[in-house]
Design a protein around this motif. Structure first.
Motif, mmCIF file in Angstrom:
data_model
loop_
_atom_site.group_PDB
_atom_site.id
_atom_site.type_symbol
_atom_site.label_atom_id
_atom_site.label_comp_id
_atom_site.label_asym_id
_atom_site.label_seq_id
_atom_site.Cartn_x
_atom_site.Cartn_y
_atom_site.Cartn_z
ATOM 1 N N ALA A 1 0.842 -1.190 0.000
ATOM 2 C CA ALA A 1 0.000 0.000 0.000
ATOM 3 C C ALA A 1 0.885 1.250 0.000
ATOM 4 C CB ALA A 1 -0.915 -0.006 1.219
ATOM 5 N N PRO A 2 0.394 2.345 -0.568
ATOM 6 C CA PRO A 2 1.209 3.552 -0.654
ATOM 7 C C PRO A 2 1.387 4.283 0.672
ATOM 8 C CG PRO A 2 -0.964 3.964 -1.546
ATOM 9 C CD PRO A 2 -0.892 2.491 -1.249
ATOM 10 N N ASN A 3 0.706 3.842 1.727
ATOM 11 C CA ASN A 3 0.849 4.528 3.012
ATOM 12 C C ASN A 3 1.481 3.640 4.081
ATOM 13 O OD1 ASN A 3 -1.330 2.844 3.236
ATOM 14 N ND2 ASN A 3 -2.778 4.405 3.889
ATOM 15 N N VAL A 4 2.300 2.688 3.666
ATOM 16 C CA VAL A 4 3.061 1.868 4.599
ATOM 17 C C VAL A 4 4.184 2.733 5.169
ATOM 18 C CG1 VAL A 4 4.595 -0.134 4.800
ATOM 19 C CG2 VAL A 4 2.507 -0.286 3.436
ATOM 20 N N SER A 5 4.379 2.665 6.475
ATOM 21 C CA SER A 5 5.444 3.421 7.138
ATOM 22 C C SER A 5 6.639 2.497 7.347
ATOM 23 C CB SER A 5 4.938 3.958 8.480
ATOM 24 O OG SER A 5 5.958 4.659 9.148
ATOM 25 N N ILE A 6 7.800 2.913 6.846
ATOM 26 C CA ILE A 6 9.002 2.081 6.883
ATOM 27 C C ILE A 6 10.100 2.840 7.606
ATOM 28 C CG2 ILE A 6 10.732 0.904 5.465
ATOM 29 C CD1 ILE A 6 8.553 1.036 3.172
ATOM 30 N N ARG A 7 10.815 2.157 8.505
ATOM 31 C CA ARG A 7 11.992 2.729 9.150
ATOM 32 C C ARG A 7 13.162 1.789 8.895
ATOM 33 N NH1 ARG A 7 8.743 6.056 9.705
ATOM 34 N NH2 ARG A 7 8.339 7.464 11.415
ATOM 35 N N ASN A 8 14.282 2.374 8.507
ATOM 36 C CA ASN A 8 15.527 1.632 8.290
ATOM 37 C C ASN A 8 15.327 0.516 7.274
ATOM 38 O OD1 ASN A 8 16.910 3.215 10.310
ATOM 39 N ND2 ASN A 8 15.707 2.087 11.808
ATOM 40 N N GLY A 9 14.831 0.898 6.106
ATOM 41 C CA GLY A 9 14.501 -0.043 5.049
ATOM 42 C C GLY A 9 15.650 -0.926 4.600
ATOM 43 N N HIS B 1 5.876 -12.039 -3.900
ATOM 44 C CA HIS B 1 4.413 -12.087 -3.895
ATOM 45 C C HIS B 1 3.771 -11.792 -2.538
ATOM 46 C CE1 HIS B 1 4.929 -13.555 -7.910
ATOM 47 N NE2 HIS B 1 5.685 -14.542 -7.447
ATOM 48 N N ALA B 2 4.519 -11.169 -1.642
ATOM 49 C CA ALA B 2 3.931 -10.759 -0.364
ATOM 50 C C ALA B 2 3.023 -9.554 -0.590
ATOM 51 C CB ALA B 2 5.032 -10.417 0.634
ATOM 52 N N HIS B 3 2.069 -9.375 0.315
ATOM 53 C CA HIS B 3 1.152 -8.230 0.249
ATOM 54 C C HIS B 3 1.174 -7.535 1.603
ATOM 55 C CE1 HIS B 3 -2.364 -5.791 -0.697
ATOM 56 N NE2 HIS B 3 -2.755 -6.076 0.532
ATOM 57 N N ILE B 4 1.556 -6.254 1.599
ATOM 58 C CA ILE B 4 1.602 -5.450 2.822
ATOM 59 C C ILE B 4 0.451 -4.449 2.738
ATOM 60 C CG2 ILE B 4 3.030 -3.995 4.300
ATOM 61 C CD1 ILE B 4 4.230 -6.807 3.734
ATOM 62 N N GLY B 5 -0.503 -4.562 3.653
ATOM 63 C CA GLY B 5 -1.740 -3.786 3.591
ATOM 64 C C GLY B 5 -1.604 -2.330 3.994
ATOM 65 N N GLU B 6 -2.721 -1.637 3.976
ATOM 66 C CA GLU B 6 -2.780 -0.211 4.251
ATOM 67 C C GLU B 6 -2.335 0.105 5.667
ATOM 68 O OE1 GLU B 6 -5.250 -2.019 3.004
ATOM 69 O OE2 GLU B 6 -5.390 -1.253 0.964
ATOM 70 N N ARG B 7 -1.611 1.203 5.790
ATOM 71 C CA ARG B 7 -1.175 1.776 7.072
ATOM 72 C C ARG B 7 -0.399 0.784 7.938
ATOM 73 N NH1 ARG B 7 -6.156 2.912 6.075
ATOM 74 N NH2 ARG B 7 -6.983 1.557 7.692
ATOM 75 N N CYS B 8 0.353 -0.126 7.325
ATOM 76 C CA CYS B 8 1.221 -1.024 8.086
ATOM 77 C C CYS B 8 2.501 -0.288 8.465
ATOM 78 C CB CYS B 8 1.566 -2.265 7.259
ATOM 79 S SG CYS B 8 0.201 -3.424 7.108
ATOM 80 N N TYR B 9 3.149 -0.769 9.520
ATOM 81 C CA TYR B 9 4.393 -0.186 10.020
ATOM 82 C C TYR B 9 5.446 -1.278 10.055
ATOM 83 C CZ TYR B 9 1.207 3.426 11.591
ATOM 84 O OH TYR B 9 0.246 4.401 11.633
#
Length: 185
Positions: free
Chosen positions: A57-65, A73-81
């Motif tokens: 999702a375009p609003n995933v929050s990432i730190r220290n990528g 093929h993983a799916h990371i949903g909306e507003r995940c951290y």
């Protein structure tokens, strides 16, 4: 008389609209939002080790990528951290993992020595591993040092503080195993 009152109200509305458009505060706030989005998603996403076909999702929050890897093929949903540690704590997510909205994963936490404010405590970083074909329900939390085995399902709102064996179904806060995939219901 009423036409003049109505005319004054229309003029007042136009003046308020002009003041609103000329007020610099909304533009400053918009700049802060754009800066935060760039800081917490765009620049960090470029540092991730992403597998093929990952949907995020375009609003995933990432730190220290640079310390986060996401399998094919993983799916990371909306507003995940996805918050890896500042120095060593890694987050590794397996292939075909599915994260519901607002999942929170952190690879660091604060120590809790007495007589020192928590915010001044040193952080303790430990790797997090999410296995292949894992489903984390909405608002699940995974804490530092946890390994979630392949095929696990973690219920919505659960807080995973200890590692889970493969194919477990876990729920609660703290999460506890309540079943195994493939068992009769």
């Amino acid at each position: 008389m009423s036409a003049s009152v109505g005319g004054n109200a229309a003029v007042a509305r136009r003046i308020n609209a002009l003041k609103s458009v000329l007020d610099p505060r909304p533009y400053a706030h918009l700049f802060r939002i754009l800066h935060f989005y760039s800081y917490s998603h765009t620049r960090q996403k470029a540092r991730l080790a992403l597998g093929r076909g990952v949907r995020m999702a375009p609003n995933v929050s990432i730190r220290n990528g640079e310390r986060i890897s996401i399998g094919d093929h993983a799916h990371i949903g909306e507003r995940c951290y996805l918050w890896a540690g500042n120095d060593t704590g890694r987050i590794d997510i397996g292939e075909y993992a599915l994260f519901g909205p607002e999942v929170f994963i952190t690879a660091s936490d604060y120590q809790i020595a007495p007589d020192v404010p928590v915010m001044h405590q040193p952080k303790r970083e430990r790797d997090v591993r999410i296995g292949r074909d894992v489903w984390l329900g909405a608002r699940a939390v995974v804490t530092a040092g946890v390994e979630i085995g392949d095929g696990c399902i973690v219920g919505a709102g659960s807080v995973v503080t200890q590692s889970l064996p493969p194919d477990s179904i876990a729920v609660g806060a703290p999460a506890r195993v309540v079943g195994k995939r493939g068992e009769k219901e």
